[in-house]
Motif scaffolding. Structure first.
Motif, PDB file in Angstrom:
ATOM      1  N   PHE A 115      -3.230 -33.147 -33.412  1.00  0.00           N
ATOM      2  CA  PHE A 115      -1.966 -32.549 -33.830  1.00  0.00           C
ATOM      3  C   PHE A 115      -1.932 -32.356 -35.340  1.00  0.00           C
ATOM      4  CE2 PHE A 115       2.465 -32.983 -35.237  1.00  0.00           C
ATOM      5  CZ  PHE A 115       3.021 -31.897 -34.565  1.00  0.00           C
ATOM      6  N   VAL A 116      -2.347 -33.378 -36.080  1.00  0.00           N
ATOM      7  CA  VAL A 116      -2.375 -33.291 -37.544  1.00  0.00           C
ATOM      8  C   VAL A 116      -3.379 -32.235 -37.994  1.00  0.00           C
ATOM      9  CG1 VAL A 116      -2.982 -34.571 -39.642  1.00  0.00           C
ATOM     10  CG2 VAL A 116      -1.550 -35.633 -37.905  1.00  0.00           C
ATOM     11  N   ALA A 117      -4.553 -32.196 -37.371  1.00  0.00           N
ATOM     12  CA  ALA A 117      -5.570 -31.207 -37.737  1.00  0.00           C
ATOM     13  C   ALA A 117      -5.070 -29.789 -37.452  1.00  0.00           C
ATOM     14  CB  ALA A 117      -6.860 -31.477 -36.971  1.00  0.00           C
ATOM     15  N   GLY A 118      -4.335 -29.610 -36.366  1.00  0.00           N
ATOM     16  CA  GLY A 118      -3.775 -28.296 -36.053  1.00  0.00           C
ATOM     17  C   GLY A 118      -2.757 -27.858 -37.084  1.00  0.00           C
ATOM     18  N   GLY A 119      -1.958 -28.772 -37.564  1.00  0.00           N
ATOM     19  CA  GLY A 119      -0.983 -28.452 -38.608  1.00  0.00           C
ATOM     20  C   GLY A 119      -1.660 -28.032 -39.899  1.00  0.00           C
ATOM     21  N   ILE A 120      -2.734 -28.701 -40.249  1.00  0.00           N
ATOM     22  CA  ILE A 120      -3.485 -28.346 -41.451  1.00  0.00           C
ATOM     23  C   ILE A 120      -4.106 -26.965 -41.283  1.00  0.00           C
ATOM     24  CG2 ILE A 120      -5.518 -28.951 -42.823  1.00  0.00           C
ATOM     25  CD1 ILE A 120      -4.803 -31.911 -42.260  1.00  0.00           C
ATOM     26  N   SER A 121      -4.639 -26.699 -40.095  1.00  0.00           N
ATOM     27  CA  SER A 121      -5.246 -25.392 -39.825  1.00  0.00           C
ATOM     28  C   SER A 121      -4.213 -24.270 -39.924  1.00  0.00           C
ATOM     29  CB  SER A 121      -5.891 -25.401 -38.440  1.00  0.00           C
ATOM     30  OG  SER A 121      -6.405 -24.136 -38.124  1.00  0.00           O
ATOM     31  N   ARG A 122      -3.031 -24.496 -39.370  1.00  0.00           N
ATOM     32  CA  ARG A 122      -1.969 -23.477 -39.452  1.00  0.00           C
ATOM     33  C   ARG A 122      -1.565 -23.224 -40.893  1.00  0.00           C
ATOM     34  NH1 ARG A 122      -0.476 -26.205 -34.828  1.00  0.00           N
ATOM     35  NH2 ARG A 122       0.918 -27.618 -35.948  1.00  0.00           N
ATOM     36  N   ALA A 123      -1.493 -24.266 -41.686  1.00  0.00           N
ATOM     37  CA  ALA A 123      -1.122 -24.116 -43.095  1.00  0.00           C
ATOM     38  C   ALA A 123      -2.180 -23.311 -43.844  1.00  0.00           C
ATOM     39  CB  ALA A 123      -0.942 -25.492 -43.737  1.00  0.00           C
ATOM     40  N   LYS A 124      -3.461 -23.558 -43.551  1.00  0.00           N
ATOM     41  CA  LYS A 124      -4.534 -22.804 -44.210  1.00  0.00           C
ATOM     42  C   LYS A 124      -4.482 -21.336 -43.818  1.00  0.00           C
ATOM     43  CE  LYS A 124      -7.852 -26.525 -44.885  1.00  0.00           C
ATOM     44  NZ  LYS A 124      -9.177 -27.052 -44.524  1.00  0.00           N
ATOM     45  N   LYS A 125      -4.215 -21.060 -42.537  1.00  0.00           N
ATOM     46  CA  LYS A 125      -4.119 -19.667 -42.084  1.00  0.00           C
ATOM     47  C   LYS A 125      -2.958 -18.957 -42.760  1.00  0.00           C
ATOM     48  CE  LYS A 125      -6.149 -20.283 -37.510  1.00  0.00           C
ATOM     49  NZ  LYS A 125      -5.889 -20.327 -36.070  1.00  0.00           N
ATOM     50  N   ASP A 126      -1.829 -19.650 -42.908  1.00  0.00           N
ATOM     51  CA  ASP A 126      -0.661 -19.059 -43.551  1.00  0.00           C
ATOM     52  C   ASP A 126      -0.951 -18.768 -45.026  1.00  0.00           C
ATOM     53  OD1 ASP A 126       2.062 -18.195 -43.517  1.00  0.00           O
ATOM     54  OD2 ASP A 126       2.601 -20.040 -44.585  1.00  0.00           O
ATOM     55  N   THR A 127      -1.639 -19.678 -45.685  1.00  0.00           N
ATOM     56  CA  THR A 127      -2.010 -19.479 -47.086  1.00  0.00           C
ATOM     57  C   THR A 127      -2.949 -18.286 -47.225  1.00  0.00           C
ATOM     58  OG1 THR A 127      -1.746 -21.835 -47.526  1.00  0.00           O
ATOM     59  CG2 THR A 127      -3.052 -20.581 -49.105  1.00  0.00           C
ATOM     60  N   ALA A 128      -3.908 -18.164 -46.333  1.00  0.00           N
ATOM     61  CA  ALA A 128      -4.846 -17.038 -46.379  1.00  0.00           C
ATOM     62  C   ALA A 128      -4.119 -15.721 -46.125  1.00  0.00           C
ATOM     63  CB  ALA A 128      -5.949 -17.245 -45.348  1.00  0.00           C
ATOM     64  N   ARG A 129      -3.152 -15.715 -45.211  1.00  0.00           N
ATOM     65  CA  ARG A 129      -2.385 -14.497 -44.921  1.00  0.00           C
ATOM     66  C   ARG A 129      -1.595 -14.066 -46.147  1.00  0.00           C
ATOM     67  NH1 ARG A 129       2.633 -13.773 -44.162  1.00  0.00           N
ATOM     68  NH2 ARG A 129       3.065 -15.970 -43.818  1.00  0.00           N
ATOM     69  N   ARG A 130      -0.937 -15.020 -46.803  1.00  0.00           N
ATOM     70  CA  ARG A 130      -0.156 -14.686 -47.999  1.00  0.00           C
ATOM     71  C   ARG A 130      -1.054 -14.171 -49.124  1.00  0.00           C
ATOM     72  NH1 ARG A 130       2.232 -19.675 -49.398  1.00  0.00           N
ATOM     73  NH2 ARG A 130       1.937 -20.593 -47.385  1.00  0.00           N
ATOM     74  N   ALA A 131      -2.244 -14.759 -49.268  1.00  0.00           N
ATOM     75  CA  ALA A 131      -3.180 -14.300 -50.301  1.00  0.00           C
ATOM     76  C   ALA A 131      -3.638 -12.874 -50.012  1.00  0.00           C
ATOM     77  CB  ALA A 131      -4.377 -15.239 -50.381  1.00  0.00           C
ATOM     78  N   ALA A 132      -3.883 -12.560 -48.740  1.00  0.00           N
ATOM     79  CA  ALA A 132      -4.284 -11.203 -48.371  1.00  0.00           C
ATOM     80  C   ALA A 132      -3.161 -10.206 -48.650  1.00  0.00           C
ATOM     81  CB  ALA A 132      -4.680 -11.160 -46.898  1.00  0.00           C
ATOM     82  N   GLU A 133      -1.919 -10.593 -48.394  1.00  0.00           N
ATOM     83  CA  GLU A 133      -0.779  -9.715 -48.686  1.00  0.00           C
ATOM     84  C   GLU A 133      -0.647  -9.465 -50.186  1.00  0.00           C
ATOM     85  OE1 GLU A 133       2.548 -11.692 -46.916  1.00  0.00           O
ATOM     86  OE2 GLU A 133       2.055 -11.011 -44.887  1.00  0.00           O
TER      87      GLU A 133
END
Length: 88
Positions: free
Chosen positions: A30-48
């Motif tokens: 569960f904790v690892a999934g939360g970290i993964s989601r946060a990294k994906k969100d950060t990458a999406r914002r950087a791409a935008e």
């Protein structure tokens, strides 16, 4: 004293230890999934942000090209060109 004897009895029980290990593993996933989601969100914002910066750069290039073209125009033609760009 009786707490230690209870803990040692629970540690010796394979079923309870397997359930405990599964719970700890589930919490870890569960904790690892939360970290993964946060990294994906950060990458999406950087791409935008990158896309927006590239768009601004292209707009600046277009404006610079128009300014260069307007320098070579007579005053009236340059005014018309400026008005055309002002409407955009």
């Amino acid at each position: 004293m009786w707490v230690l004897s209870m803990l040692s009895a629970l540690a010796g029980n394979k079923t309870i230890m397997a359930i405990f290990a599964a719970l700890v593993g589930g919490i870890g996933l569960f904790v690892a999934g939360g970290i993964s989601r946060a990294k994906k969100d950060t990458a999406r914002r950087a791409a935008e942000k990158l896309a927006a910066a590239q768009e601004r750069l292209e707009m600046d290039r277009e404006a610079t090209d128009a300014e260069r073209a307007a320098r070579d125009l007579p005053d009236e033609a340059a005014r018309r060109e400026a008005m055309r760009w002002a409407r955009h």
